[in-house]
Design an enzyme around this catalytic site. Structure first.
Site, PDB file in Angstrom:
ATOM      1  N   ASN A 132     -40.868   7.249 -66.133  1.00  0.00           N
ATOM      2  CA  ASN A 132     -39.697   6.437 -66.510  1.00  0.00           C
ATOM      3  C   ASN A 132     -38.636   7.215 -67.286  1.00  0.00           C
ATOM      4  O   ASN A 132     -37.445   6.915 -67.151  1.00  0.00           O
ATOM      5  CB  ASN A 132     -40.126   5.151 -67.238  1.00  0.00           C
ATOM      6  N   GLU A 230     -48.850   7.249 -76.218  1.00  0.00           N
ATOM      7  CA  GLU A 230     -47.643   6.403 -76.238  1.00  0.00           C
ATOM      8  C   GLU A 230     -47.764   5.494 -75.028  1.00  0.00           C
ATOM      9  O   GLU A 230     -47.639   5.944 -73.887  1.00  0.00           O
ATOM     10  CB  GLU A 230     -46.369   7.247 -76.143  1.00  0.00           C
ATOM     11  N   CYS A 264     -40.408   1.549 -72.121  1.00  0.00           N
ATOM     12  CA  CYS A 264     -41.509   0.997 -72.926  1.00  0.00           C
ATOM     13  C   CYS A 264     -40.992   0.191 -74.106  1.00  0.00           C
ATOM     14  O   CYS A 264     -41.698  -0.646 -74.633  1.00  0.00           O
ATOM     15  CB  CYS A 264     -42.418   2.127 -73.397  1.00  0.00           C
ATOM     16  N   GLU A 433     -44.783  10.443 -82.602  1.00  0.00           N
ATOM     17  CA  GLU A 433     -44.073  11.624 -82.107  1.00  0.00           C
ATOM     18  C   GLU A 433     -42.697  11.662 -82.764  1.00  0.00           C
ATOM     19  O   GLU A 433     -42.274  10.719 -83.421  1.00  0.00           O
ATOM     20  CB  GLU A 433     -43.923  11.551 -80.585  1.00  0.00           C
TER      21      GLU A 433
HETATM   22  P1  NAD Z   1     -49.379   5.841 -65.677  1.00  0.00           P
HETATM   23  O1  NAD Z   1     -50.337   5.568 -66.782  1.00  0.00           O
HETATM   24  O2  NAD Z   1     -49.679   5.337 -64.343  1.00  0.00           O
HETATM   25  O3  NAD Z   1     -49.133   7.404 -65.521  1.00  0.00           O
HETATM   26  C1  NAD Z   1     -48.701   8.216 -66.589  1.00  0.00           C
HETATM   27  C2  NAD Z   1     -49.137   9.635 -66.331  1.00  0.00           C
HETATM   28  O4  NAD Z   1     -50.560   9.686 -66.359  1.00  0.00           O
HETATM   29  C3  NAD Z   1     -48.715  10.191 -64.964  1.00  0.00           C
HETATM   30  O5  NAD Z   1     -48.383  11.549 -65.091  1.00  0.00           O
HETATM   31  C4  NAD Z   1     -49.997  10.027 -64.139  1.00  0.00           C
HETATM   32  O6  NAD Z   1     -50.066  10.939 -63.078  1.00  0.00           O
HETATM   33  C5  NAD Z   1     -51.041  10.316 -65.193  1.00  0.00           C
HETATM   34  N1  NAD Z   1     -52.364   9.783 -64.886  1.00  0.00           N
HETATM   35  C6  NAD Z   1     -52.679   8.702 -64.120  1.00  0.00           C
HETATM   36  N2  NAD Z   1     -54.021   8.548 -64.057  1.00  0.00           N
HETATM   37  C7  NAD Z   1     -54.566   9.541 -64.786  1.00  0.00           C
HETATM   38  C8  NAD Z   1     -55.899   9.928 -65.103  1.00  0.00           C
HETATM   39  N3  NAD Z   1     -56.948   9.232 -64.640  1.00  0.00           N
HETATM   40  N4  NAD Z   1     -56.105  11.004 -65.891  1.00  0.00           N
HETATM   41  C9  NAD Z   1     -55.056  11.696 -66.371  1.00  0.00           C
HETATM   42  N5  NAD Z   1     -53.770  11.397 -66.092  1.00  0.00           N
HETATM   43  C10 NAD Z   1     -53.519  10.329 -65.321  1.00  0.00           C
HETATM   44  O7  NAD Z   1     -47.988   5.285 -66.247  1.00  0.00           O
HETATM   45  P2  NAD Z   1     -46.578   5.277 -65.493  1.00  0.00           P
HETATM   46  O8  NAD Z   1     -46.611   4.134 -64.553  1.00  0.00           O
HETATM   47  O9  NAD Z   1     -46.227   6.625 -65.016  1.00  0.00           O
HETATM   48  O10 NAD Z   1     -45.596   4.977 -66.718  1.00  0.00           O
HETATM   49  C11 NAD Z   1     -45.275   3.705 -67.116  1.00  0.00           C
HETATM   50  C12 NAD Z   1     -46.011   3.341 -68.393  1.00  0.00           C
HETATM   51  O11 NAD Z   1     -45.714   4.260 -69.432  1.00  0.00           O
HETATM   52  C13 NAD Z   1     -45.613   1.990 -68.927  1.00  0.00           C
HETATM   53  O12 NAD Z   1     -46.744   1.269 -69.304  1.00  0.00           O
HETATM   54  C14 NAD Z   1     -44.773   2.330 -70.157  1.00  0.00           C
HETATM   55  O13 NAD Z   1     -44.710   1.331 -71.119  1.00  0.00           O
HETATM   56  C15 NAD Z   1     -45.414   3.554 -70.628  1.00  0.00           C
HETATM   57  N6  NAD Z   1     -44.505   4.318 -71.474  1.00  0.00           N
HETATM   58  C16 NAD Z   1     -44.717   4.384 -72.826  1.00  0.00           C
HETATM   59  C17 NAD Z   1     -43.852   5.074 -73.646  1.00  0.00           C
HETATM   60  C18 NAD Z   1     -44.078   5.155 -75.119  1.00  0.00           C
HETATM   61  O14 NAD Z   1     -43.516   6.046 -75.735  1.00  0.00           O
HETATM   62  N7  NAD Z   1     -44.883   4.299 -75.709  1.00  0.00           N
HETATM   63  C19 NAD Z   1     -42.755   5.718 -73.097  1.00  0.00           C
HETATM   64  C20 NAD Z   1     -42.559   5.639 -71.728  1.00  0.00           C
HETATM   65  C21 NAD Z   1     -43.445   4.947 -70.927  1.00  0.00           C
END
Ligand code: NAD
Length: 454
Positions: A132, A230, A264, A433
């Site tokens: 995102n 996060e 997020c 962070e």
């Molecule tokens: P996701 O959890 O599907 O993927 C995030 C990352 O994790 C990707 O690089 C993905 O390839 C990797 N990943 C997936 N499965 C994994 C595994 N089993 N082991 C290791 N890595 C793995 O999330 P997304 O759909 O890419 O992002 C959206 C989410 O991120 C939303 O829930 C959003 O709220 C959150 N987000 C949080 C913040 C924050 O700072 N709190 C900021 C941005 C996004």
């Protein structure tokens, strides 16, 4: 056999690029190279490390427009947002560079000698980033980790690897040692998991869904590996009757529509005091309907497409065709488009009111008084951000104290500044962070006592 991943332009569904997907063996080799690079980096003079990071920032600055256009193509971000994002990487690198020579330990009074603490780098850091905000979030982990003397292996999200790959090239152009900052695109359960499992990776910085974050935390626990999470959010935007209602309504659309709601910190639960509820909706309706949704490379566009068909289907599942509320406009045809949407008349525990939709969808719920507002604001498993609109300073402070979330703003929707701390309460995350302590999170504290009596 090495697999590949097609990167799509979410506004057109055309393939923008094809990148190889890293295997566990690729990750292993990268971590070995990173460990070697880290030893030299940690031994370098702080001033030299700071100078190289500033040079990296300067090279990013020269490429802001190129990086922004790449982000528009791979992530569908509006051009204005994408320029800000590339600028944020530059600023983070500059800010982190300023910390290299200020990463001080302490001297603690003790009898019989001298006691000092040393802040040592952890080693190799694995950064796992979401799609995102591909550039800023990659840099939130990378810049302070490098500044504190670590090496970084970054795994970008499957859908958005291009800007991260370009940043790694720019790091080399700036003169950073080879293999100090490596980017390995690949599948989460393969390359991401290999980073989490690798004994040579000292810390995982994960940003993404709460579901995946929990699994990563459990795996890190096996090795007592350091981890920052996060995760998701479902943040409230609390509008009290004593607020400037016009200003609150005018600011509401972009508080949940920025980045097509894939943020997020999106304020997706709009809580409005009953006495001004009707007036607020009357003001909000045209403000939402007027949002310009379309080609993200057009300077006038305020909202682009969703990242993927999967995300589009997910967002649709939360919005029945006959849902009451406000609907904005969205283009027809190719691309993953969903219109700005405000849902009204939902029960406070309806799925759209408590789950993270991660799209341009907010719910508006009425509340009676301050206690009711705080109860509703906290009625979620998340605790990332939130806004409080009121002219009463005492109320602003009381409610800021009572809402269980890491990043609050009063009469504003601001959440993220690279020089202030950021992170979540409850299931929105673990650790912080950014901000003045960002480098310390990438160090281990060692206490050394030197006897004066020997
Ligand atoms: P996701 O959890 O599907 O993927 C995030 C990352 O994790 C990707 O690089 C993905 O390839 C990797 N990943 C997936 N499965 C994994 C595994 N089993 N082991 C290791 N890595 C793995 O999330 P997304 O759909 O890419 O992002 C959206 C989410 O991120 C939303 O829930 C959003 O709220 C959150 N987000 C949080 C913040 C924050 O700072 N709190 C900021 C941005 C996004």
């Amino acid at each position: 056999m090495t697999s590949e991943h097609h990167v799509l332009n979410p506004a057109t569904e055309q393939v923008v690029a094809t990148v190889p997907a890293a295997t566990a063996a690729d990750v292993d080799a990268a971590v070995t190279r990173a460990a070697a690079a880290q030893r030299g980096w940690a031994a370098a003079a702080p001033a030299d490390r700071a100078r190289l990071l500033r040079r990296f920032a300067a090279v990013v600055d020269e490429h802001v427009e190129e990086l922004a256009r790449l982000e528009v193509r791979e992530a569908g971000h509006t051009l204005g947002n994408a320029r800000w994002e590339a600028g944020n990487v530059r600023d983070l690198l500059d800010y982190a560079a300023g910390g290299v020579e200020r990463l001080n330990g302490r001297q603690i009074p003790v009898p019989g000698g001298l006691d000092v603490t040393l802040l040592e780098p952890l080693g190799v850091i694995g950064v796992i980033a979401p799609w995102n905000f591909p550039m800023p979030i990659a840099a939130w982990g990378t810049a302070p980790a490098l500044a504190a003397g670590n090496a970084v292996v970054l795994k970008p999200a499957e859908t958005t690897p291009l800007t991260a790959l370009r940043l790694a090239e720019l790091a080399l152009e700036a003169g950073l040692p080879e293999h100090l900052f490596q980017v390995l695109p690949g599948a989460g359960p393969v390359a991401g998991d290999a980073l989490v499992e690798h004994p040579g990776v000292a810390k995982i910085v994960f940003t993404g869904s709460t579901r995946v974050g929990k699994r990563i935390m459990a795996k890190c626990a096996d090795r007592v590996k350091r981890v920052t999470l996060e995760l998701g959010g479902k943040s409230p935007n609390i509008v009290f009757a004593d607020a400037d209602i016009e200003a609150a309504a005018a600011a509401t659309p972009m508080s949940f529509l920025d980045n097509a709601g894939q943020d997020c910190c999106a304020r997706t639960r709009v809580l409005v005091q009953r006495g001004v509820y009707d007036r607020f909706l009357e003001l909000l309706t045209p403000a939402v309907e007027e949002i310009v949704v379309g080609d993200p490379s057009d300077e006038r566009t305020q909202m682009g497409p969703l990242i993927s068909r999967t995300q589009l289907d997910r967002v649709r599942s939360y919005v029945p065709d006959d849902a009451a509320g406000i609907r904005g406009k969205a283009p027809e045809g190719p691309g993953f488009w969903f219109p700005p949407t405000v849902l009204t008349g939902l029960a406070p525990d309806a799925p759209a009111a408590v789950e993270e939709v991660f799209g341009p969808v907010a719910v508006v719920l009425p509340f009676d008084d301050e206690a009711d507002a705080v109860r509703l604001a906290n009625a979620t498993e998340y605790g990332l951000s939130g806004s409080i609109w009121t002219r009463d300073v005492g109320r602003a402070l009381r409610v800021s104290g009572a809402v269980r979330a890491g990043n609050l703003s009063v009469n504003s929707h601001s959440s993220v500044r690279y020089w202030t701390p950021f992170g979540g309460y409850k299931q929105s995350g673990l650790g912080r962070e950014l901000g003045p302590d960002a480098l310390t999170a990438f160090t281990e504290t060692k206490n050394v006592f030197i006897s004066t009596e020997a």
